[in-house]
Design an enzyme around this catalytic site. Structure first.
Site, PDB file in Angstrom:
ATOM      1  N   GLY A   1       0.931  -1.344  -0.052  1.00  0.00           N
ATOM      2  CA  GLY A   1      -0.075  -0.165   0.148  1.00  0.00           C
ATOM      3  C   GLY A   1       0.955   1.227   0.088  1.00  0.00           C
TER       4      GLY A   1
ATOM      5  N   HIS B   1      -2.749  -7.143   2.614  1.00  0.00           N
ATOM      6  CA  HIS B   1      -2.990  -7.883   4.124  1.00  0.00           C
ATOM      7  C   HIS B   1      -4.037  -7.127   4.837  1.00  0.00           C
ATOM      8  CE1 HIS B   1      -0.530  -4.826   6.291  1.00  0.00           C
ATOM      9  NE2 HIS B   1      -0.292  -4.395   5.307  1.00  0.00           N
TER      10      HIS B   1
ATOM     11  N   THR C   1      10.209  -7.960 -11.732  1.00  0.00           N
ATOM     12  CA  THR C   1       9.609  -9.142 -12.020  1.00  0.00           C
ATOM     13  C   THR C   1       8.618  -9.487 -10.800  1.00  0.00           C
ATOM     14  OG1 THR C   1      11.746 -10.128 -12.885  1.00  0.00           O
ATOM     15  CG2 THR C   1       9.995 -11.478 -12.049  1.00  0.00           C
TER      16      THR C   1
ATOM     17  N   CYS D   1       5.116   7.854  23.072  1.00  0.00           N
ATOM     18  CA  CYS D   1       6.103   6.718  23.485  1.00  0.00           C
ATOM     19  C   CYS D   1       6.128   5.633  22.714  1.00  0.00           C
ATOM     20  CB  CYS D   1       5.515   6.549  24.745  1.00  0.00           C
ATOM     21  SG  CYS D   1       5.821   7.745  26.104  1.00  0.00           S
TER      22      CYS D   1
END
Lengths: 122, 397
Positions: B71, B201, B237, B324
């Site tokens: 993506g 995915h 490819t 964090c």
């Protein structure tokens, strides 16, 4: 990402809480990431006889807080002032590099608590 | 302990049926699709079929699908390739503060090449205002790129309205569909986009497979130059097994989408209902204009990474946009643009559901979460006095 020792201190933090009758209070924060630590000490004959912390922050920040309370407890004020950030990190079997500066607030908060105690003229 | 995976915006497991069709291409069918013998033909057939399947999922023609490695590549390709192809028309690009880094950082790279980029702000729900898009357009505007949905707060953007504006002004319009394709109905014709990015995915296909839908007749400059693969628009490819898997995943998704959406929506709504009852926990994003399986919150007085670690100890997997948890230790620009104060963005937490989750899993989360929040708040210097980190003044600052 974190060592087993650090995870232990995060999961079972030592000396958490407030101390209304503290002899010295130190607060240290990192404005960038928001981590903030408040440390309370009880002093008798120049020795830290009790210590507590409150921390807002990530796993590392909480583990650092827990560790510094263990390291400082029972030490004289002069001995406690010698504890460095690196000492705390080493005691936790290391901190991830990006957490070294933002979350390693313990030594500074402790120094401020001791300064606060001394300022109070005890 | 059963693993409760609530991080489907990060990625999804590969479906066994998808793996099954991929497997031969890892083994005997190893040919290069360009080769002029049987091994090449089989590989090419696999890709051709996948192109049909992916096209069908979004109501596009097969010829309008260009396979990419991800993506992120599709987003880079679209933003750079579309803007560069119209350099003679102008040098102004419009994106929003809801964009994924693969659009945001690509737009930034264009700035170094002489483009001017407008970053549109969001409202408190994370929505881009179509009127603001219109207002940002000038005679040099050649490209608008707006995400179809933001994966941090789940808000679905008004793509159709924006595409009408773009068309009126003859501006090329790309939408990042990575978070939406496979999770909700996406019809490129109805949306009216010129280009749309997809990642396999996100709908139980393999990682390493993505695509860019490019409307027939739309020009683009390649990102990767080389051979004639993908009609010369994307050399290299082909990753045949991944592409074949993406096709199968698209086919299954098209077939099962209504059922999947209904399932995750029920889980999402239960999660939002349950967690909104926890004191000082606030839903982020829009209540209804949001991804079907997406529930995001900010929790006052505590920090996201601590929550994630404690959830993990209960075998619950989630995500956070807190500073964090990011390697750069920076707060999310999306949450900031929505006007959420830094003190709250620290406590961001995202649960995203998938077909493998059950209602009892969500109930477990609803049971565990308040205790975790309580434990962290008991440690927080802010919980009692209501201080906020930005109120904190240190000697250094």
């Amino acid at each position: 990402m974190y060592s087993q020792k650090l995870m232990d201190h995060f999961t079972n933090p030592r000396n958490v809480g407030e101390m209304p009758d503290a002899d010295g209070v130190g607060m240290e924060g990192n404005p960038t990431c928001g981590d903030t630590m408040k440390l309370f000490i009880k002093v008798e004959n120049e020795k830290i006889v009790d210590i507590k912390f409150q921390t807002f922050g990530c796993g590392a920040a909480i583990a650092v807080s827990s560790m510094i309370t263990e390291m400082a407890k029972g030490k004289t004020l002069d001995e406690a002032l010698l504890i460095s950030k690196q000492d705390v990190a080493d005691a936790l079997d290391g901190l991830p590099p990006q957490k070294m500066h933002c979350s390693n607030l313990g030594a500074d908060a402790l120094r401020k608590a001791i300064e606060d105690y001394r300022k109070r003229g005890n | 302990m059963k693993r409760l995976y609530f991080d489907h915006v990060a990625t999804n497991p590969l479906l066994p049926e998808v793996f099954e069709v991929m497997e031969p291409y890892f083994k005997g069918e190893f040919g290069n699709p360009l080769s002029m013998y049987d091994l090449g033909f089989t590989a090419k057939q696999g890709i051709d079929k996948a192109r049909e399947q992916v096209g069908a999922l979004i109501n596009a023609k097969a010829a309008e699908i260009i396979f990419t490695s991800s993506g992120a590549e599709a987003n880079n390709f679209a933003v750079k390739g579309l803007a560069m192809s119209r350099q003679n028309d102008g040098n102004h690009v419009i994106i929003s503060k809801a964009e994924h880094h693969s659009v945001l950082n690509t737009a930034r790279s264009l700035e170094k090449q002489g483009f001017v980029v407008t970053y549109l702000p969001l409202d408190k729900y994370g929505l881009v205002d179509p009127a603001a898009v219109k207002g940002a357009i000038n005679k040099d505007t050649v490209l608008i790129s707006i995400t179809h949905a933001n994966s941090e707060v789940g808000t679905i953007e008004p793509i159709q309205e924006i595409s009408e504006i773009a068309r009126e002004h003859k501006i090329t319009f790309h939408a990042d569909g990575v978070a939406t394709v496979g999770n909700m109905e996406v019809d490129v014709k109805a949306l009216g986009v010129d280009a749309l990015s997809i990642a396999a995915h996100q709908f139980y296909g393999p990682k390493g497979a993505g695509a860019l839908y490019l409307r027939a007749g739309q020009r683009i400059l390649p990102l990767i130059y080389g051979g004639i693969q993908e009609n010369g628009r994307r050399a290299g490819t082909e990753n045949v097994p991944a592409i074949v898997g993406m096709g199968k995943a698209a086919e299954l998704t098209k077939e099962k989408l209504p059922e999947r959406m209904a399932h995750v929506k029920t889980l999402r709504d239960r999660c939002i209902e349950g967690l909104s009852k926890v004191e000082k926990v606030h839903l982020t994003g829009h209540r209804t204009l949001r991804l079907p399986g997406h529930a995001s919150f900010v929790v006052e007085f505590i920090e996201g990474e601590g929550m994630l670690l404690m959830l993990l100890s209960k075998s619950i997997y989630a995500a956070s946009g807190s500073a964090c948890t990011s390697k750069a230790l920076k707060a999310s620009p999306t949450l900031a643009s929505m006007g959420i104060p830094t003190s709250l963005t620290h406590g961001s937490i995202v649960f995203s559901f998938g077909i493998g989750n059950e209602m009892e899993d969500v109930e477990s989360l609803l049971t565990e979460f308040p205790a975790i929040v309580g434990k962290l708040r008991a440690m927080s210097p802010f919980a009692k006095e209501g201080w906020r980190p930005e109120d904190m003044k240190t000697e250094e600052s």
